[in-house]
Design a protein around this motif. Sequence first.
Motif, PDB file in Angstrom:
ATOM      1  N   ILE A   1     103.846  52.094  53.606  1.00  0.00           N
ATOM      2  CA  ILE A   1     102.936  51.158  53.734  1.00  0.00           C
ATOM      3  C   ILE A   1     101.694  51.393  53.484  1.00  0.00           C
ATOM      4  O   ILE A   1     101.246  52.076  54.305  1.00  0.00           O
ATOM      5  N   PRO A   2     100.987  51.071  52.245  1.00  0.00           N
ATOM      6  CA  PRO A   2      99.719  51.449  52.145  1.00  0.00           C
ATOM      7  C   PRO A   2      98.594  51.070  53.330  1.00  0.00           C
ATOM      8  O   PRO A   2      98.976  49.904  53.953  1.00  0.00           O
ATOM      9  N   ALA A   3      97.586  51.372  53.392  1.00  0.00           N
ATOM     10  CA  ALA A   3      96.328  51.038  54.358  1.00  0.00           C
ATOM     11  C   ALA A   3      96.133  49.723  54.218  1.00  0.00           C
ATOM     12  O   ALA A   3      96.348  49.145  52.958  1.00  0.00           O
ATOM     13  N   VAL A   4      95.817  48.891  55.250  1.00  0.00           N
ATOM     14  CA  VAL A   4      95.424  47.416  55.307  1.00  0.00           C
ATOM     15  C   VAL A   4      96.171  46.793  54.276  1.00  0.00           C
ATOM     16  O   VAL A   4      95.828  45.835  53.681  1.00  0.00           O
ATOM     17  N   THR A   5      97.796  46.777  55.041  1.00  0.00           N
ATOM     18  CA  THR A   5      98.631  45.987  54.332  1.00  0.00           C
ATOM     19  C   THR A   5      99.541  45.405  55.398  1.00  0.00           C
ATOM     20  O   THR A   5     100.151  46.283  56.271  1.00  0.00           O
ATOM     21  N   ALA A   6      99.677  44.133  55.342  1.00  0.00           N
ATOM     22  CA  ALA A   6     100.475  43.300  56.187  1.00  0.00           C
ATOM     23  C   ALA A   6     101.780  42.966  55.757  1.00  0.00           C
ATOM     24  O   ALA A   6     101.785  42.773  54.632  1.00  0.00           O
ATOM     25  N   LEU A   7     102.957  43.154  56.370  1.00  0.00           N
ATOM     26  CA  LEU A   7     104.074  42.800  55.948  1.00  0.00           C
ATOM     27  C   LEU A   7     104.879  41.830  56.961  1.00  0.00           C
ATOM     28  O   LEU A   7     104.578  41.615  58.304  1.00  0.00           O
ATOM     29  N   THR A   8     105.936  41.019  56.223  1.00  0.00           N
ATOM     30  CA  THR A   8     106.649  39.959  56.934  1.00  0.00           C
ATOM     31  C   THR A   8     107.974  40.356  57.100  1.00  0.00           C
ATOM     32  O   THR A   8     108.690  40.369  55.910  1.00  0.00           O
ATOM     33  N   ILE A   9     108.569  40.642  58.304  1.00  0.00           N
ATOM     34  CA  ILE A   9     110.089  40.552  58.540  1.00  0.00           C
ATOM     35  C   ILE A   9     110.645  39.376  58.791  1.00  0.00           C
ATOM     36  O   ILE A   9     110.273  38.483  59.579  1.00  0.00           O
ATOM     37  N   ASN A  10     111.766  38.943  58.012  1.00  0.00           N
ATOM     38  CA  ASN A  10     112.351  37.539  58.144  1.00  0.00           C
ATOM     39  C   ASN A  10     113.872  37.962  57.924  1.00  0.00           C
ATOM     40  O   ASN A  10     114.276  38.809  57.672  1.00  0.00           O
ATOM     41  N   GLN A  11     114.588  36.631  57.852  1.00  0.00           N
ATOM     42  CA  GLN A  11     115.973  36.645  57.384  1.00  0.00           C
ATOM     43  C   GLN A  11     116.821  37.729  58.224  1.00  0.00           C
ATOM     44  O   GLN A  11     117.719  38.614  57.754  1.00  0.00           O
ATOM     45  N   LEU A  12     116.504  37.543  59.431  1.00  0.00           N
ATOM     46  CA  LEU A  12     117.166  38.677  60.558  1.00  0.00           C
ATOM     47  C   LEU A  12     118.654  38.385  60.762  1.00  0.00           C
ATOM     48  O   LEU A  12     119.225  37.416  61.120  1.00  0.00           O
ATOM     49  N   LYS A  13     119.344  39.531  60.404  1.00  0.00           N
ATOM     50  CA  LYS A  13     120.999  39.373  60.323  1.00  0.00           C
ATOM     51  C   LYS A  13     121.552  40.042  61.534  1.00  0.00           C
ATOM     52  O   LYS A  13     122.813  39.675  61.870  1.00  0.00           O
ATOM     53  N   SER A  14     120.757  40.900  62.209  1.00  0.00           N
ATOM     54  CA  SER A  14     121.434  41.700  63.355  1.00  0.00           C
ATOM     55  C   SER A  14     120.405  42.246  63.943  1.00  0.00           C
ATOM     56  O   SER A  14     119.101  42.494  63.567  1.00  0.00           O
ATOM     57  N   PRO A  15     120.559  42.686  65.360  1.00  0.00           N
ATOM     58  CA  PRO A  15     119.370  43.231  66.028  1.00  0.00           C
ATOM     59  C   PRO A  15     118.473  44.359  65.405  1.00  0.00           C
ATOM     60  O   PRO A  15     119.378  45.444  65.087  1.00  0.00           O
ATOM     61  N   LEU A  16     117.499  44.361  65.571  1.00  0.00           N
ATOM     62  CA  LEU A  16     116.745  45.489  64.800  1.00  0.00           C
ATOM     63  C   LEU A  16     115.962  46.406  65.514  1.00  0.00           C
ATOM     64  O   LEU A  16     115.356  46.227  66.488  1.00  0.00           O
ATOM     65  N   LEU A  17     115.865  47.738  65.002  1.00  0.00           N
ATOM     66  CA  LEU A  17     115.175  48.667  65.892  1.00  0.00           C
ATOM     67  C   LEU A  17     114.436  49.232  64.604  1.00  0.00           C
ATOM     68  O   LEU A  17     115.175  50.030  63.767  1.00  0.00           O
ATOM     69  N   ILE A  18     113.113  49.408  64.791  1.00  0.00           N
ATOM     70  CA  ILE A  18     112.413  50.217  63.542  1.00  0.00           C
ATOM     71  C   ILE A  18     111.325  50.920  64.271  1.00  0.00           C
ATOM     72  O   ILE A  18     110.762  50.507  65.362  1.00  0.00           O
ATOM     73  N   TYR A  19     110.870  52.237  63.644  1.00  0.00           N
ATOM     74  CA  TYR A  19     109.827  52.816  64.250  1.00  0.00           C
ATOM     75  C   TYR A  19     109.069  53.159  62.766  1.00  0.00           C
ATOM     76  O   TYR A  19     109.410  53.343  61.917  1.00  0.00           O
ATOM     77  N   ARG A  20     107.548  53.080  63.385  1.00  0.00           N
ATOM     78  CA  ARG A  20     106.595  52.991  62.237  1.00  0.00           C
ATOM     79  C   ARG A  20     105.282  54.223  62.750  1.00  0.00           C
ATOM     80  O   ARG A  20     105.013  53.935  64.075  1.00  0.00           O
ATOM     81  N   ALA A  21     105.129  55.019  62.146  1.00  0.00           N
ATOM     82  CA  ALA A  21     104.144  56.050  62.440  1.00  0.00           C
ATOM     83  C   ALA A  21     102.739  55.927  61.275  1.00  0.00           C
ATOM     84  O   ALA A  21     102.651  55.490  60.424  1.00  0.00           O
ATOM     85  N   TYR A  22     101.670  56.119  62.216  1.00  0.00           N
ATOM     86  CA  TYR A  22     100.380  55.996  61.501  1.00  0.00           C
ATOM     87  C   TYR A  22      98.902  56.588  62.318  1.00  0.00           C
ATOM     88  O   TYR A  22      99.597  57.345  63.427  1.00  0.00           O
ATOM     89  N   CYS A  23      98.055  56.639  61.825  1.00  0.00           N
ATOM     90  CA  CYS A  23      96.797  57.553  62.613  1.00  0.00           C
ATOM     91  C   CYS A  23      96.152  56.702  63.000  1.00  0.00           C
ATOM     92  O   CYS A  23      95.677  55.445  62.467  1.00  0.00           O
ATOM     93  N   ARG A  24      95.199  57.009  64.183  1.00  0.00           N
ATOM     94  CA  ARG A  24      94.405  56.159  64.942  1.00  0.00           C
ATOM     95  C   ARG A  24      93.038  56.500  64.152  1.00  0.00           C
ATOM     96  O   ARG A  24      92.847  57.261  63.229  1.00  0.00           O
ATOM     97  N   THR A  25      92.008  55.490  64.260  1.00  0.00           N
ATOM     98  CA  THR A  25      91.119  55.160  63.771  1.00  0.00           C
ATOM     99  C   THR A  25      89.796  55.894  64.253  1.00  0.00           C
ATOM    100  O   THR A  25      88.537  55.985  63.751  1.00  0.00           O
ATOM    101  N   ASP A  26      89.847  56.463  65.642  1.00  0.00           N
ATOM    102  CA  ASP A  26      88.937  56.995  66.206  1.00  0.00           C
ATOM    103  C   ASP A  26      88.926  58.563  66.053  1.00  0.00           C
ATOM    104  O   ASP A  26      89.606  59.206  65.335  1.00  0.00           O
TER     105      ASP A  26
END
Length: 411
Positions: A386-411
């Motif tokens: 996912i490029p920086a400063v990009t929001a996404l929308t999750i929808n059409q959920l068909k089964s329980p979801l588990l996602i992990y997402r890594a990024y870096c802090r801004t400080d």
Amino acid sequence: MYPLRCCVKKYEWGRKGMDSAVARMVKNQIPEYVVDDDSPHAELWMGTHPSGPTMIVSSDPELDGKTLLNLLQTYPEYVGTVNIVNKYGDNLPFLFKVLSVGTALSIQAHPNKKLAEELHRTDPFHYPDANHKPEMAITLTDFEAMCGFRPHAEIEAFLDNVPEFRAVIGNEATTNYKNASDKKQGLKQLFVTLMSAPETVVIQNLEALVQRWSREETIDPDKEALRQLFLKLYSQFPNDIGCFAIFYLNYLKLKPGEAIYLGQDEPHAYIVGDCMECMACSDNVVRAGLTPKFKDVKTLSNMLTYISKSAKEQIFEPKIVDEFTKSFVVPVPEFVVDEIRVDESHVSLAFEYTVTKKESGSILIVIRGEASCNGTQLTPGYVGFIPAVTALTINQLKSPLLIYRAYCRTD
């Protein structure tokens, strides 16, 4: 979001065949991928580290098959805002992984930044990076690990009650440790004495403990768990001094979703299970046991912090962001990991959830569940950038979801 194909590492300690979470995830995304029953699948690398580059998957021939690093070099604004690019350049400062551990990993620690630079300068073969490597593990299954030095009272109790352990340390070193006014220094001297013990003494006492604990039975669950751990480690690494680590390192049995943070210069070893792992972008490891690989006992002995904590204190607690997201914010700026978990009660085609924009680029992996994300189908094993400063929308959920997402802090 750019779909990714990630590097698989087939280290010998990995779970084999379809028992490996790594193998199952890759197979789910690439049906033609061949998984041999005897082939270990240990790690899935997601990032820009040159030892395991991640590739772009695209219908655009200009992008398909190029590395994620190529994409970021072409579009540095994808890495992050100006402050982030100025700090880290056109690269991701973190390395994200899935680990599937079948056999114990080595007792190891990762050097701080200054030491990493020195080790890389003097021994680039064994230390290929000049970067530090603080890391965090978030468990996907029941997971066993050793992490950090035990409280002093526990170590002293083992010296009193496990004669084979005490015999390797010796009476003089044991007494000095118990009487030390500076417990950190005393623990360091104890560790150095243990790691410097003659091989014949180590082997003799390991064999004696194996024989004794193979015959003994115990109704104490804690003692039984430790006995089983010792016998398991010895069966995997016979005559290895690292088998004694159970008496000075905390033994943790973690449930899915629990996490541990492994700071610089802290000893640890994974034993069995599947986990997410995130770290500063480095591949530096200093080893001292439970491994046939290069052991650098002198460096490890000098670099460790010798901080004692209880097993419970090793558990790293996340921050609650909202109903679906927890954030594991570690004490270093290179990485943060978010867990997005949606249970059965929310499964609905009408479900909608915003994956918020971050000031840095991020990598997302689907562990389980099926849904749509801005038109992209999410299924287990899907990895996307996912490029920086990009929001996404999750929808059409068909089964329980588990996602992990890594990024870096801004400080």
